[in-house]
Design a protein around this motif. Structure first.
Motif, short mmCIF file in Angstrom:
data_model
loop_
_atom_site.label_atom_id
_atom_site.label_comp_id
_atom_site.label_asym_id
_atom_site.label_seq_id
_atom_site.Cartn_x
_atom_site.Cartn_y
_atom_site.Cartn_z
N ARG A 283 6.20 -51.23 28.24
CA ARG A 283 5.93 -52.30 27.28
C ARG A 283 6.97 -53.40 27.41
O ARG A 283 8.12 -53.17 27.76
CB ARG A 283 5.93 -51.74 25.86
N PHE B 182 9.85 -47.05 12.09
CA PHE B 182 9.85 -45.79 12.83
C PHE B 182 10.82 -44.83 12.17
O PHE B 182 11.99 -45.12 11.99
CB PHE B 182 10.24 -46.01 14.30
N GLU C 152 7.91 -42.56 24.69
CA GLU C 152 6.54 -42.73 25.16
C GLU C 152 5.89 -43.98 24.59
O GLU C 152 5.02 -44.58 25.22
CB GLU C 152 5.73 -41.48 24.84
N ARG C 153 6.32 -44.41 23.41
CA ARG C 153 5.81 -45.66 22.83
C ARG C 153 6.33 -46.88 23.58
O ARG C 153 5.73 -47.95 23.54
CB ARG C 153 6.23 -45.78 21.36
N GLU D 134 8.86 -39.06 21.50
CA GLU D 134 7.76 -39.89 20.98
C GLU D 134 8.11 -41.37 21.05
O GLU D 134 7.27 -42.20 21.42
CB GLU D 134 7.43 -39.48 19.54
#
Length: 181
Positions: free
Chosen positions: A78, A89, A73-74, A70
């Motif tokens: 970016r 987080f 994927e964030r 997760e």
């Protein structure tokens, strides 16, 4: 653990799809309570400061794998400037710290990247922003630009101050000193 109706095999498939051919930053963290580790490898473009590729390794449980996937994927695609909020987080981590461990590994990778940037800095002038390897000469050049009026303008022009933020006070001092002249 996998969310909702997602199967562990789906999460593992997403983890295996991650790859990083030429990493320039690696970070690892260990969760001593269970002996699990997670390691991130990142390929960060030095010009754009965008995370192009990343991969992970872990010997962890399903919760550790899910948290690392997760987080991965964030991050993919970016820019480093966009990555605020990693402090929270994993704070509501139901699995006793797996997400926190994943975030710690990522922080370690970013610290390794910053260290590499500082080590590559060449110059006799002061290094102002260690996150992006921006020296005093670059800041002074930007301050000569008549379009730079504020701290935000200076940060937009140089990227200094947009990482951890610890150099912002120095940037403000340099901006104020220019205005006093």
């Amino acid at each position: 653990m996998p969310q909702g109706s997602e199967k562990l095999s789906d999460v593992l498939g997403r983890a295996l799809a991650l790859h990083c051919d030429e990493p320039n930053a690696k970070g690892r963290a260990v969760r001593f309570a269970c002996g699990c580790f997670v390691e991130f490898s990142l390929a960060i473009d030095d010009e754009s400061r965008v995370i192009g590729q990343l991969s992970l390794k872990t010997n962890g449980c399903p919760a550790m794998i899910t948290a690392a996937v997760e987080l991965s994927e964030r991050l993919k695609g970016r820019g480093l400037r966009e990555l605020e909020g990693l402090e929270d987080f994993g704070q509501s981590d139901e699995e006793d710290g797996c997400a926190v461990t994943a975030a710690d590994a990522l922080r370690s990778a970013f610290a390794a990247y910053r260290s590499r940037q500082v080590a590559e800095f060449i110059g006799e002038r002061a290094l102002i922003c260690s996150c992006f390897g921006i020296g005093e000469d670059a800041i002074e050049a930007a301050l000569r630009d008549p379009e730079v009026h504020s701290l935000d303008d200076l940060m937009d022009t140089t990227r200094a101050g947009t990482g951890c933020g610890s150099c912002r006070l120095l940037l403000v001092e340099m901006l104020d000193a220019r205005e006093e002249r």
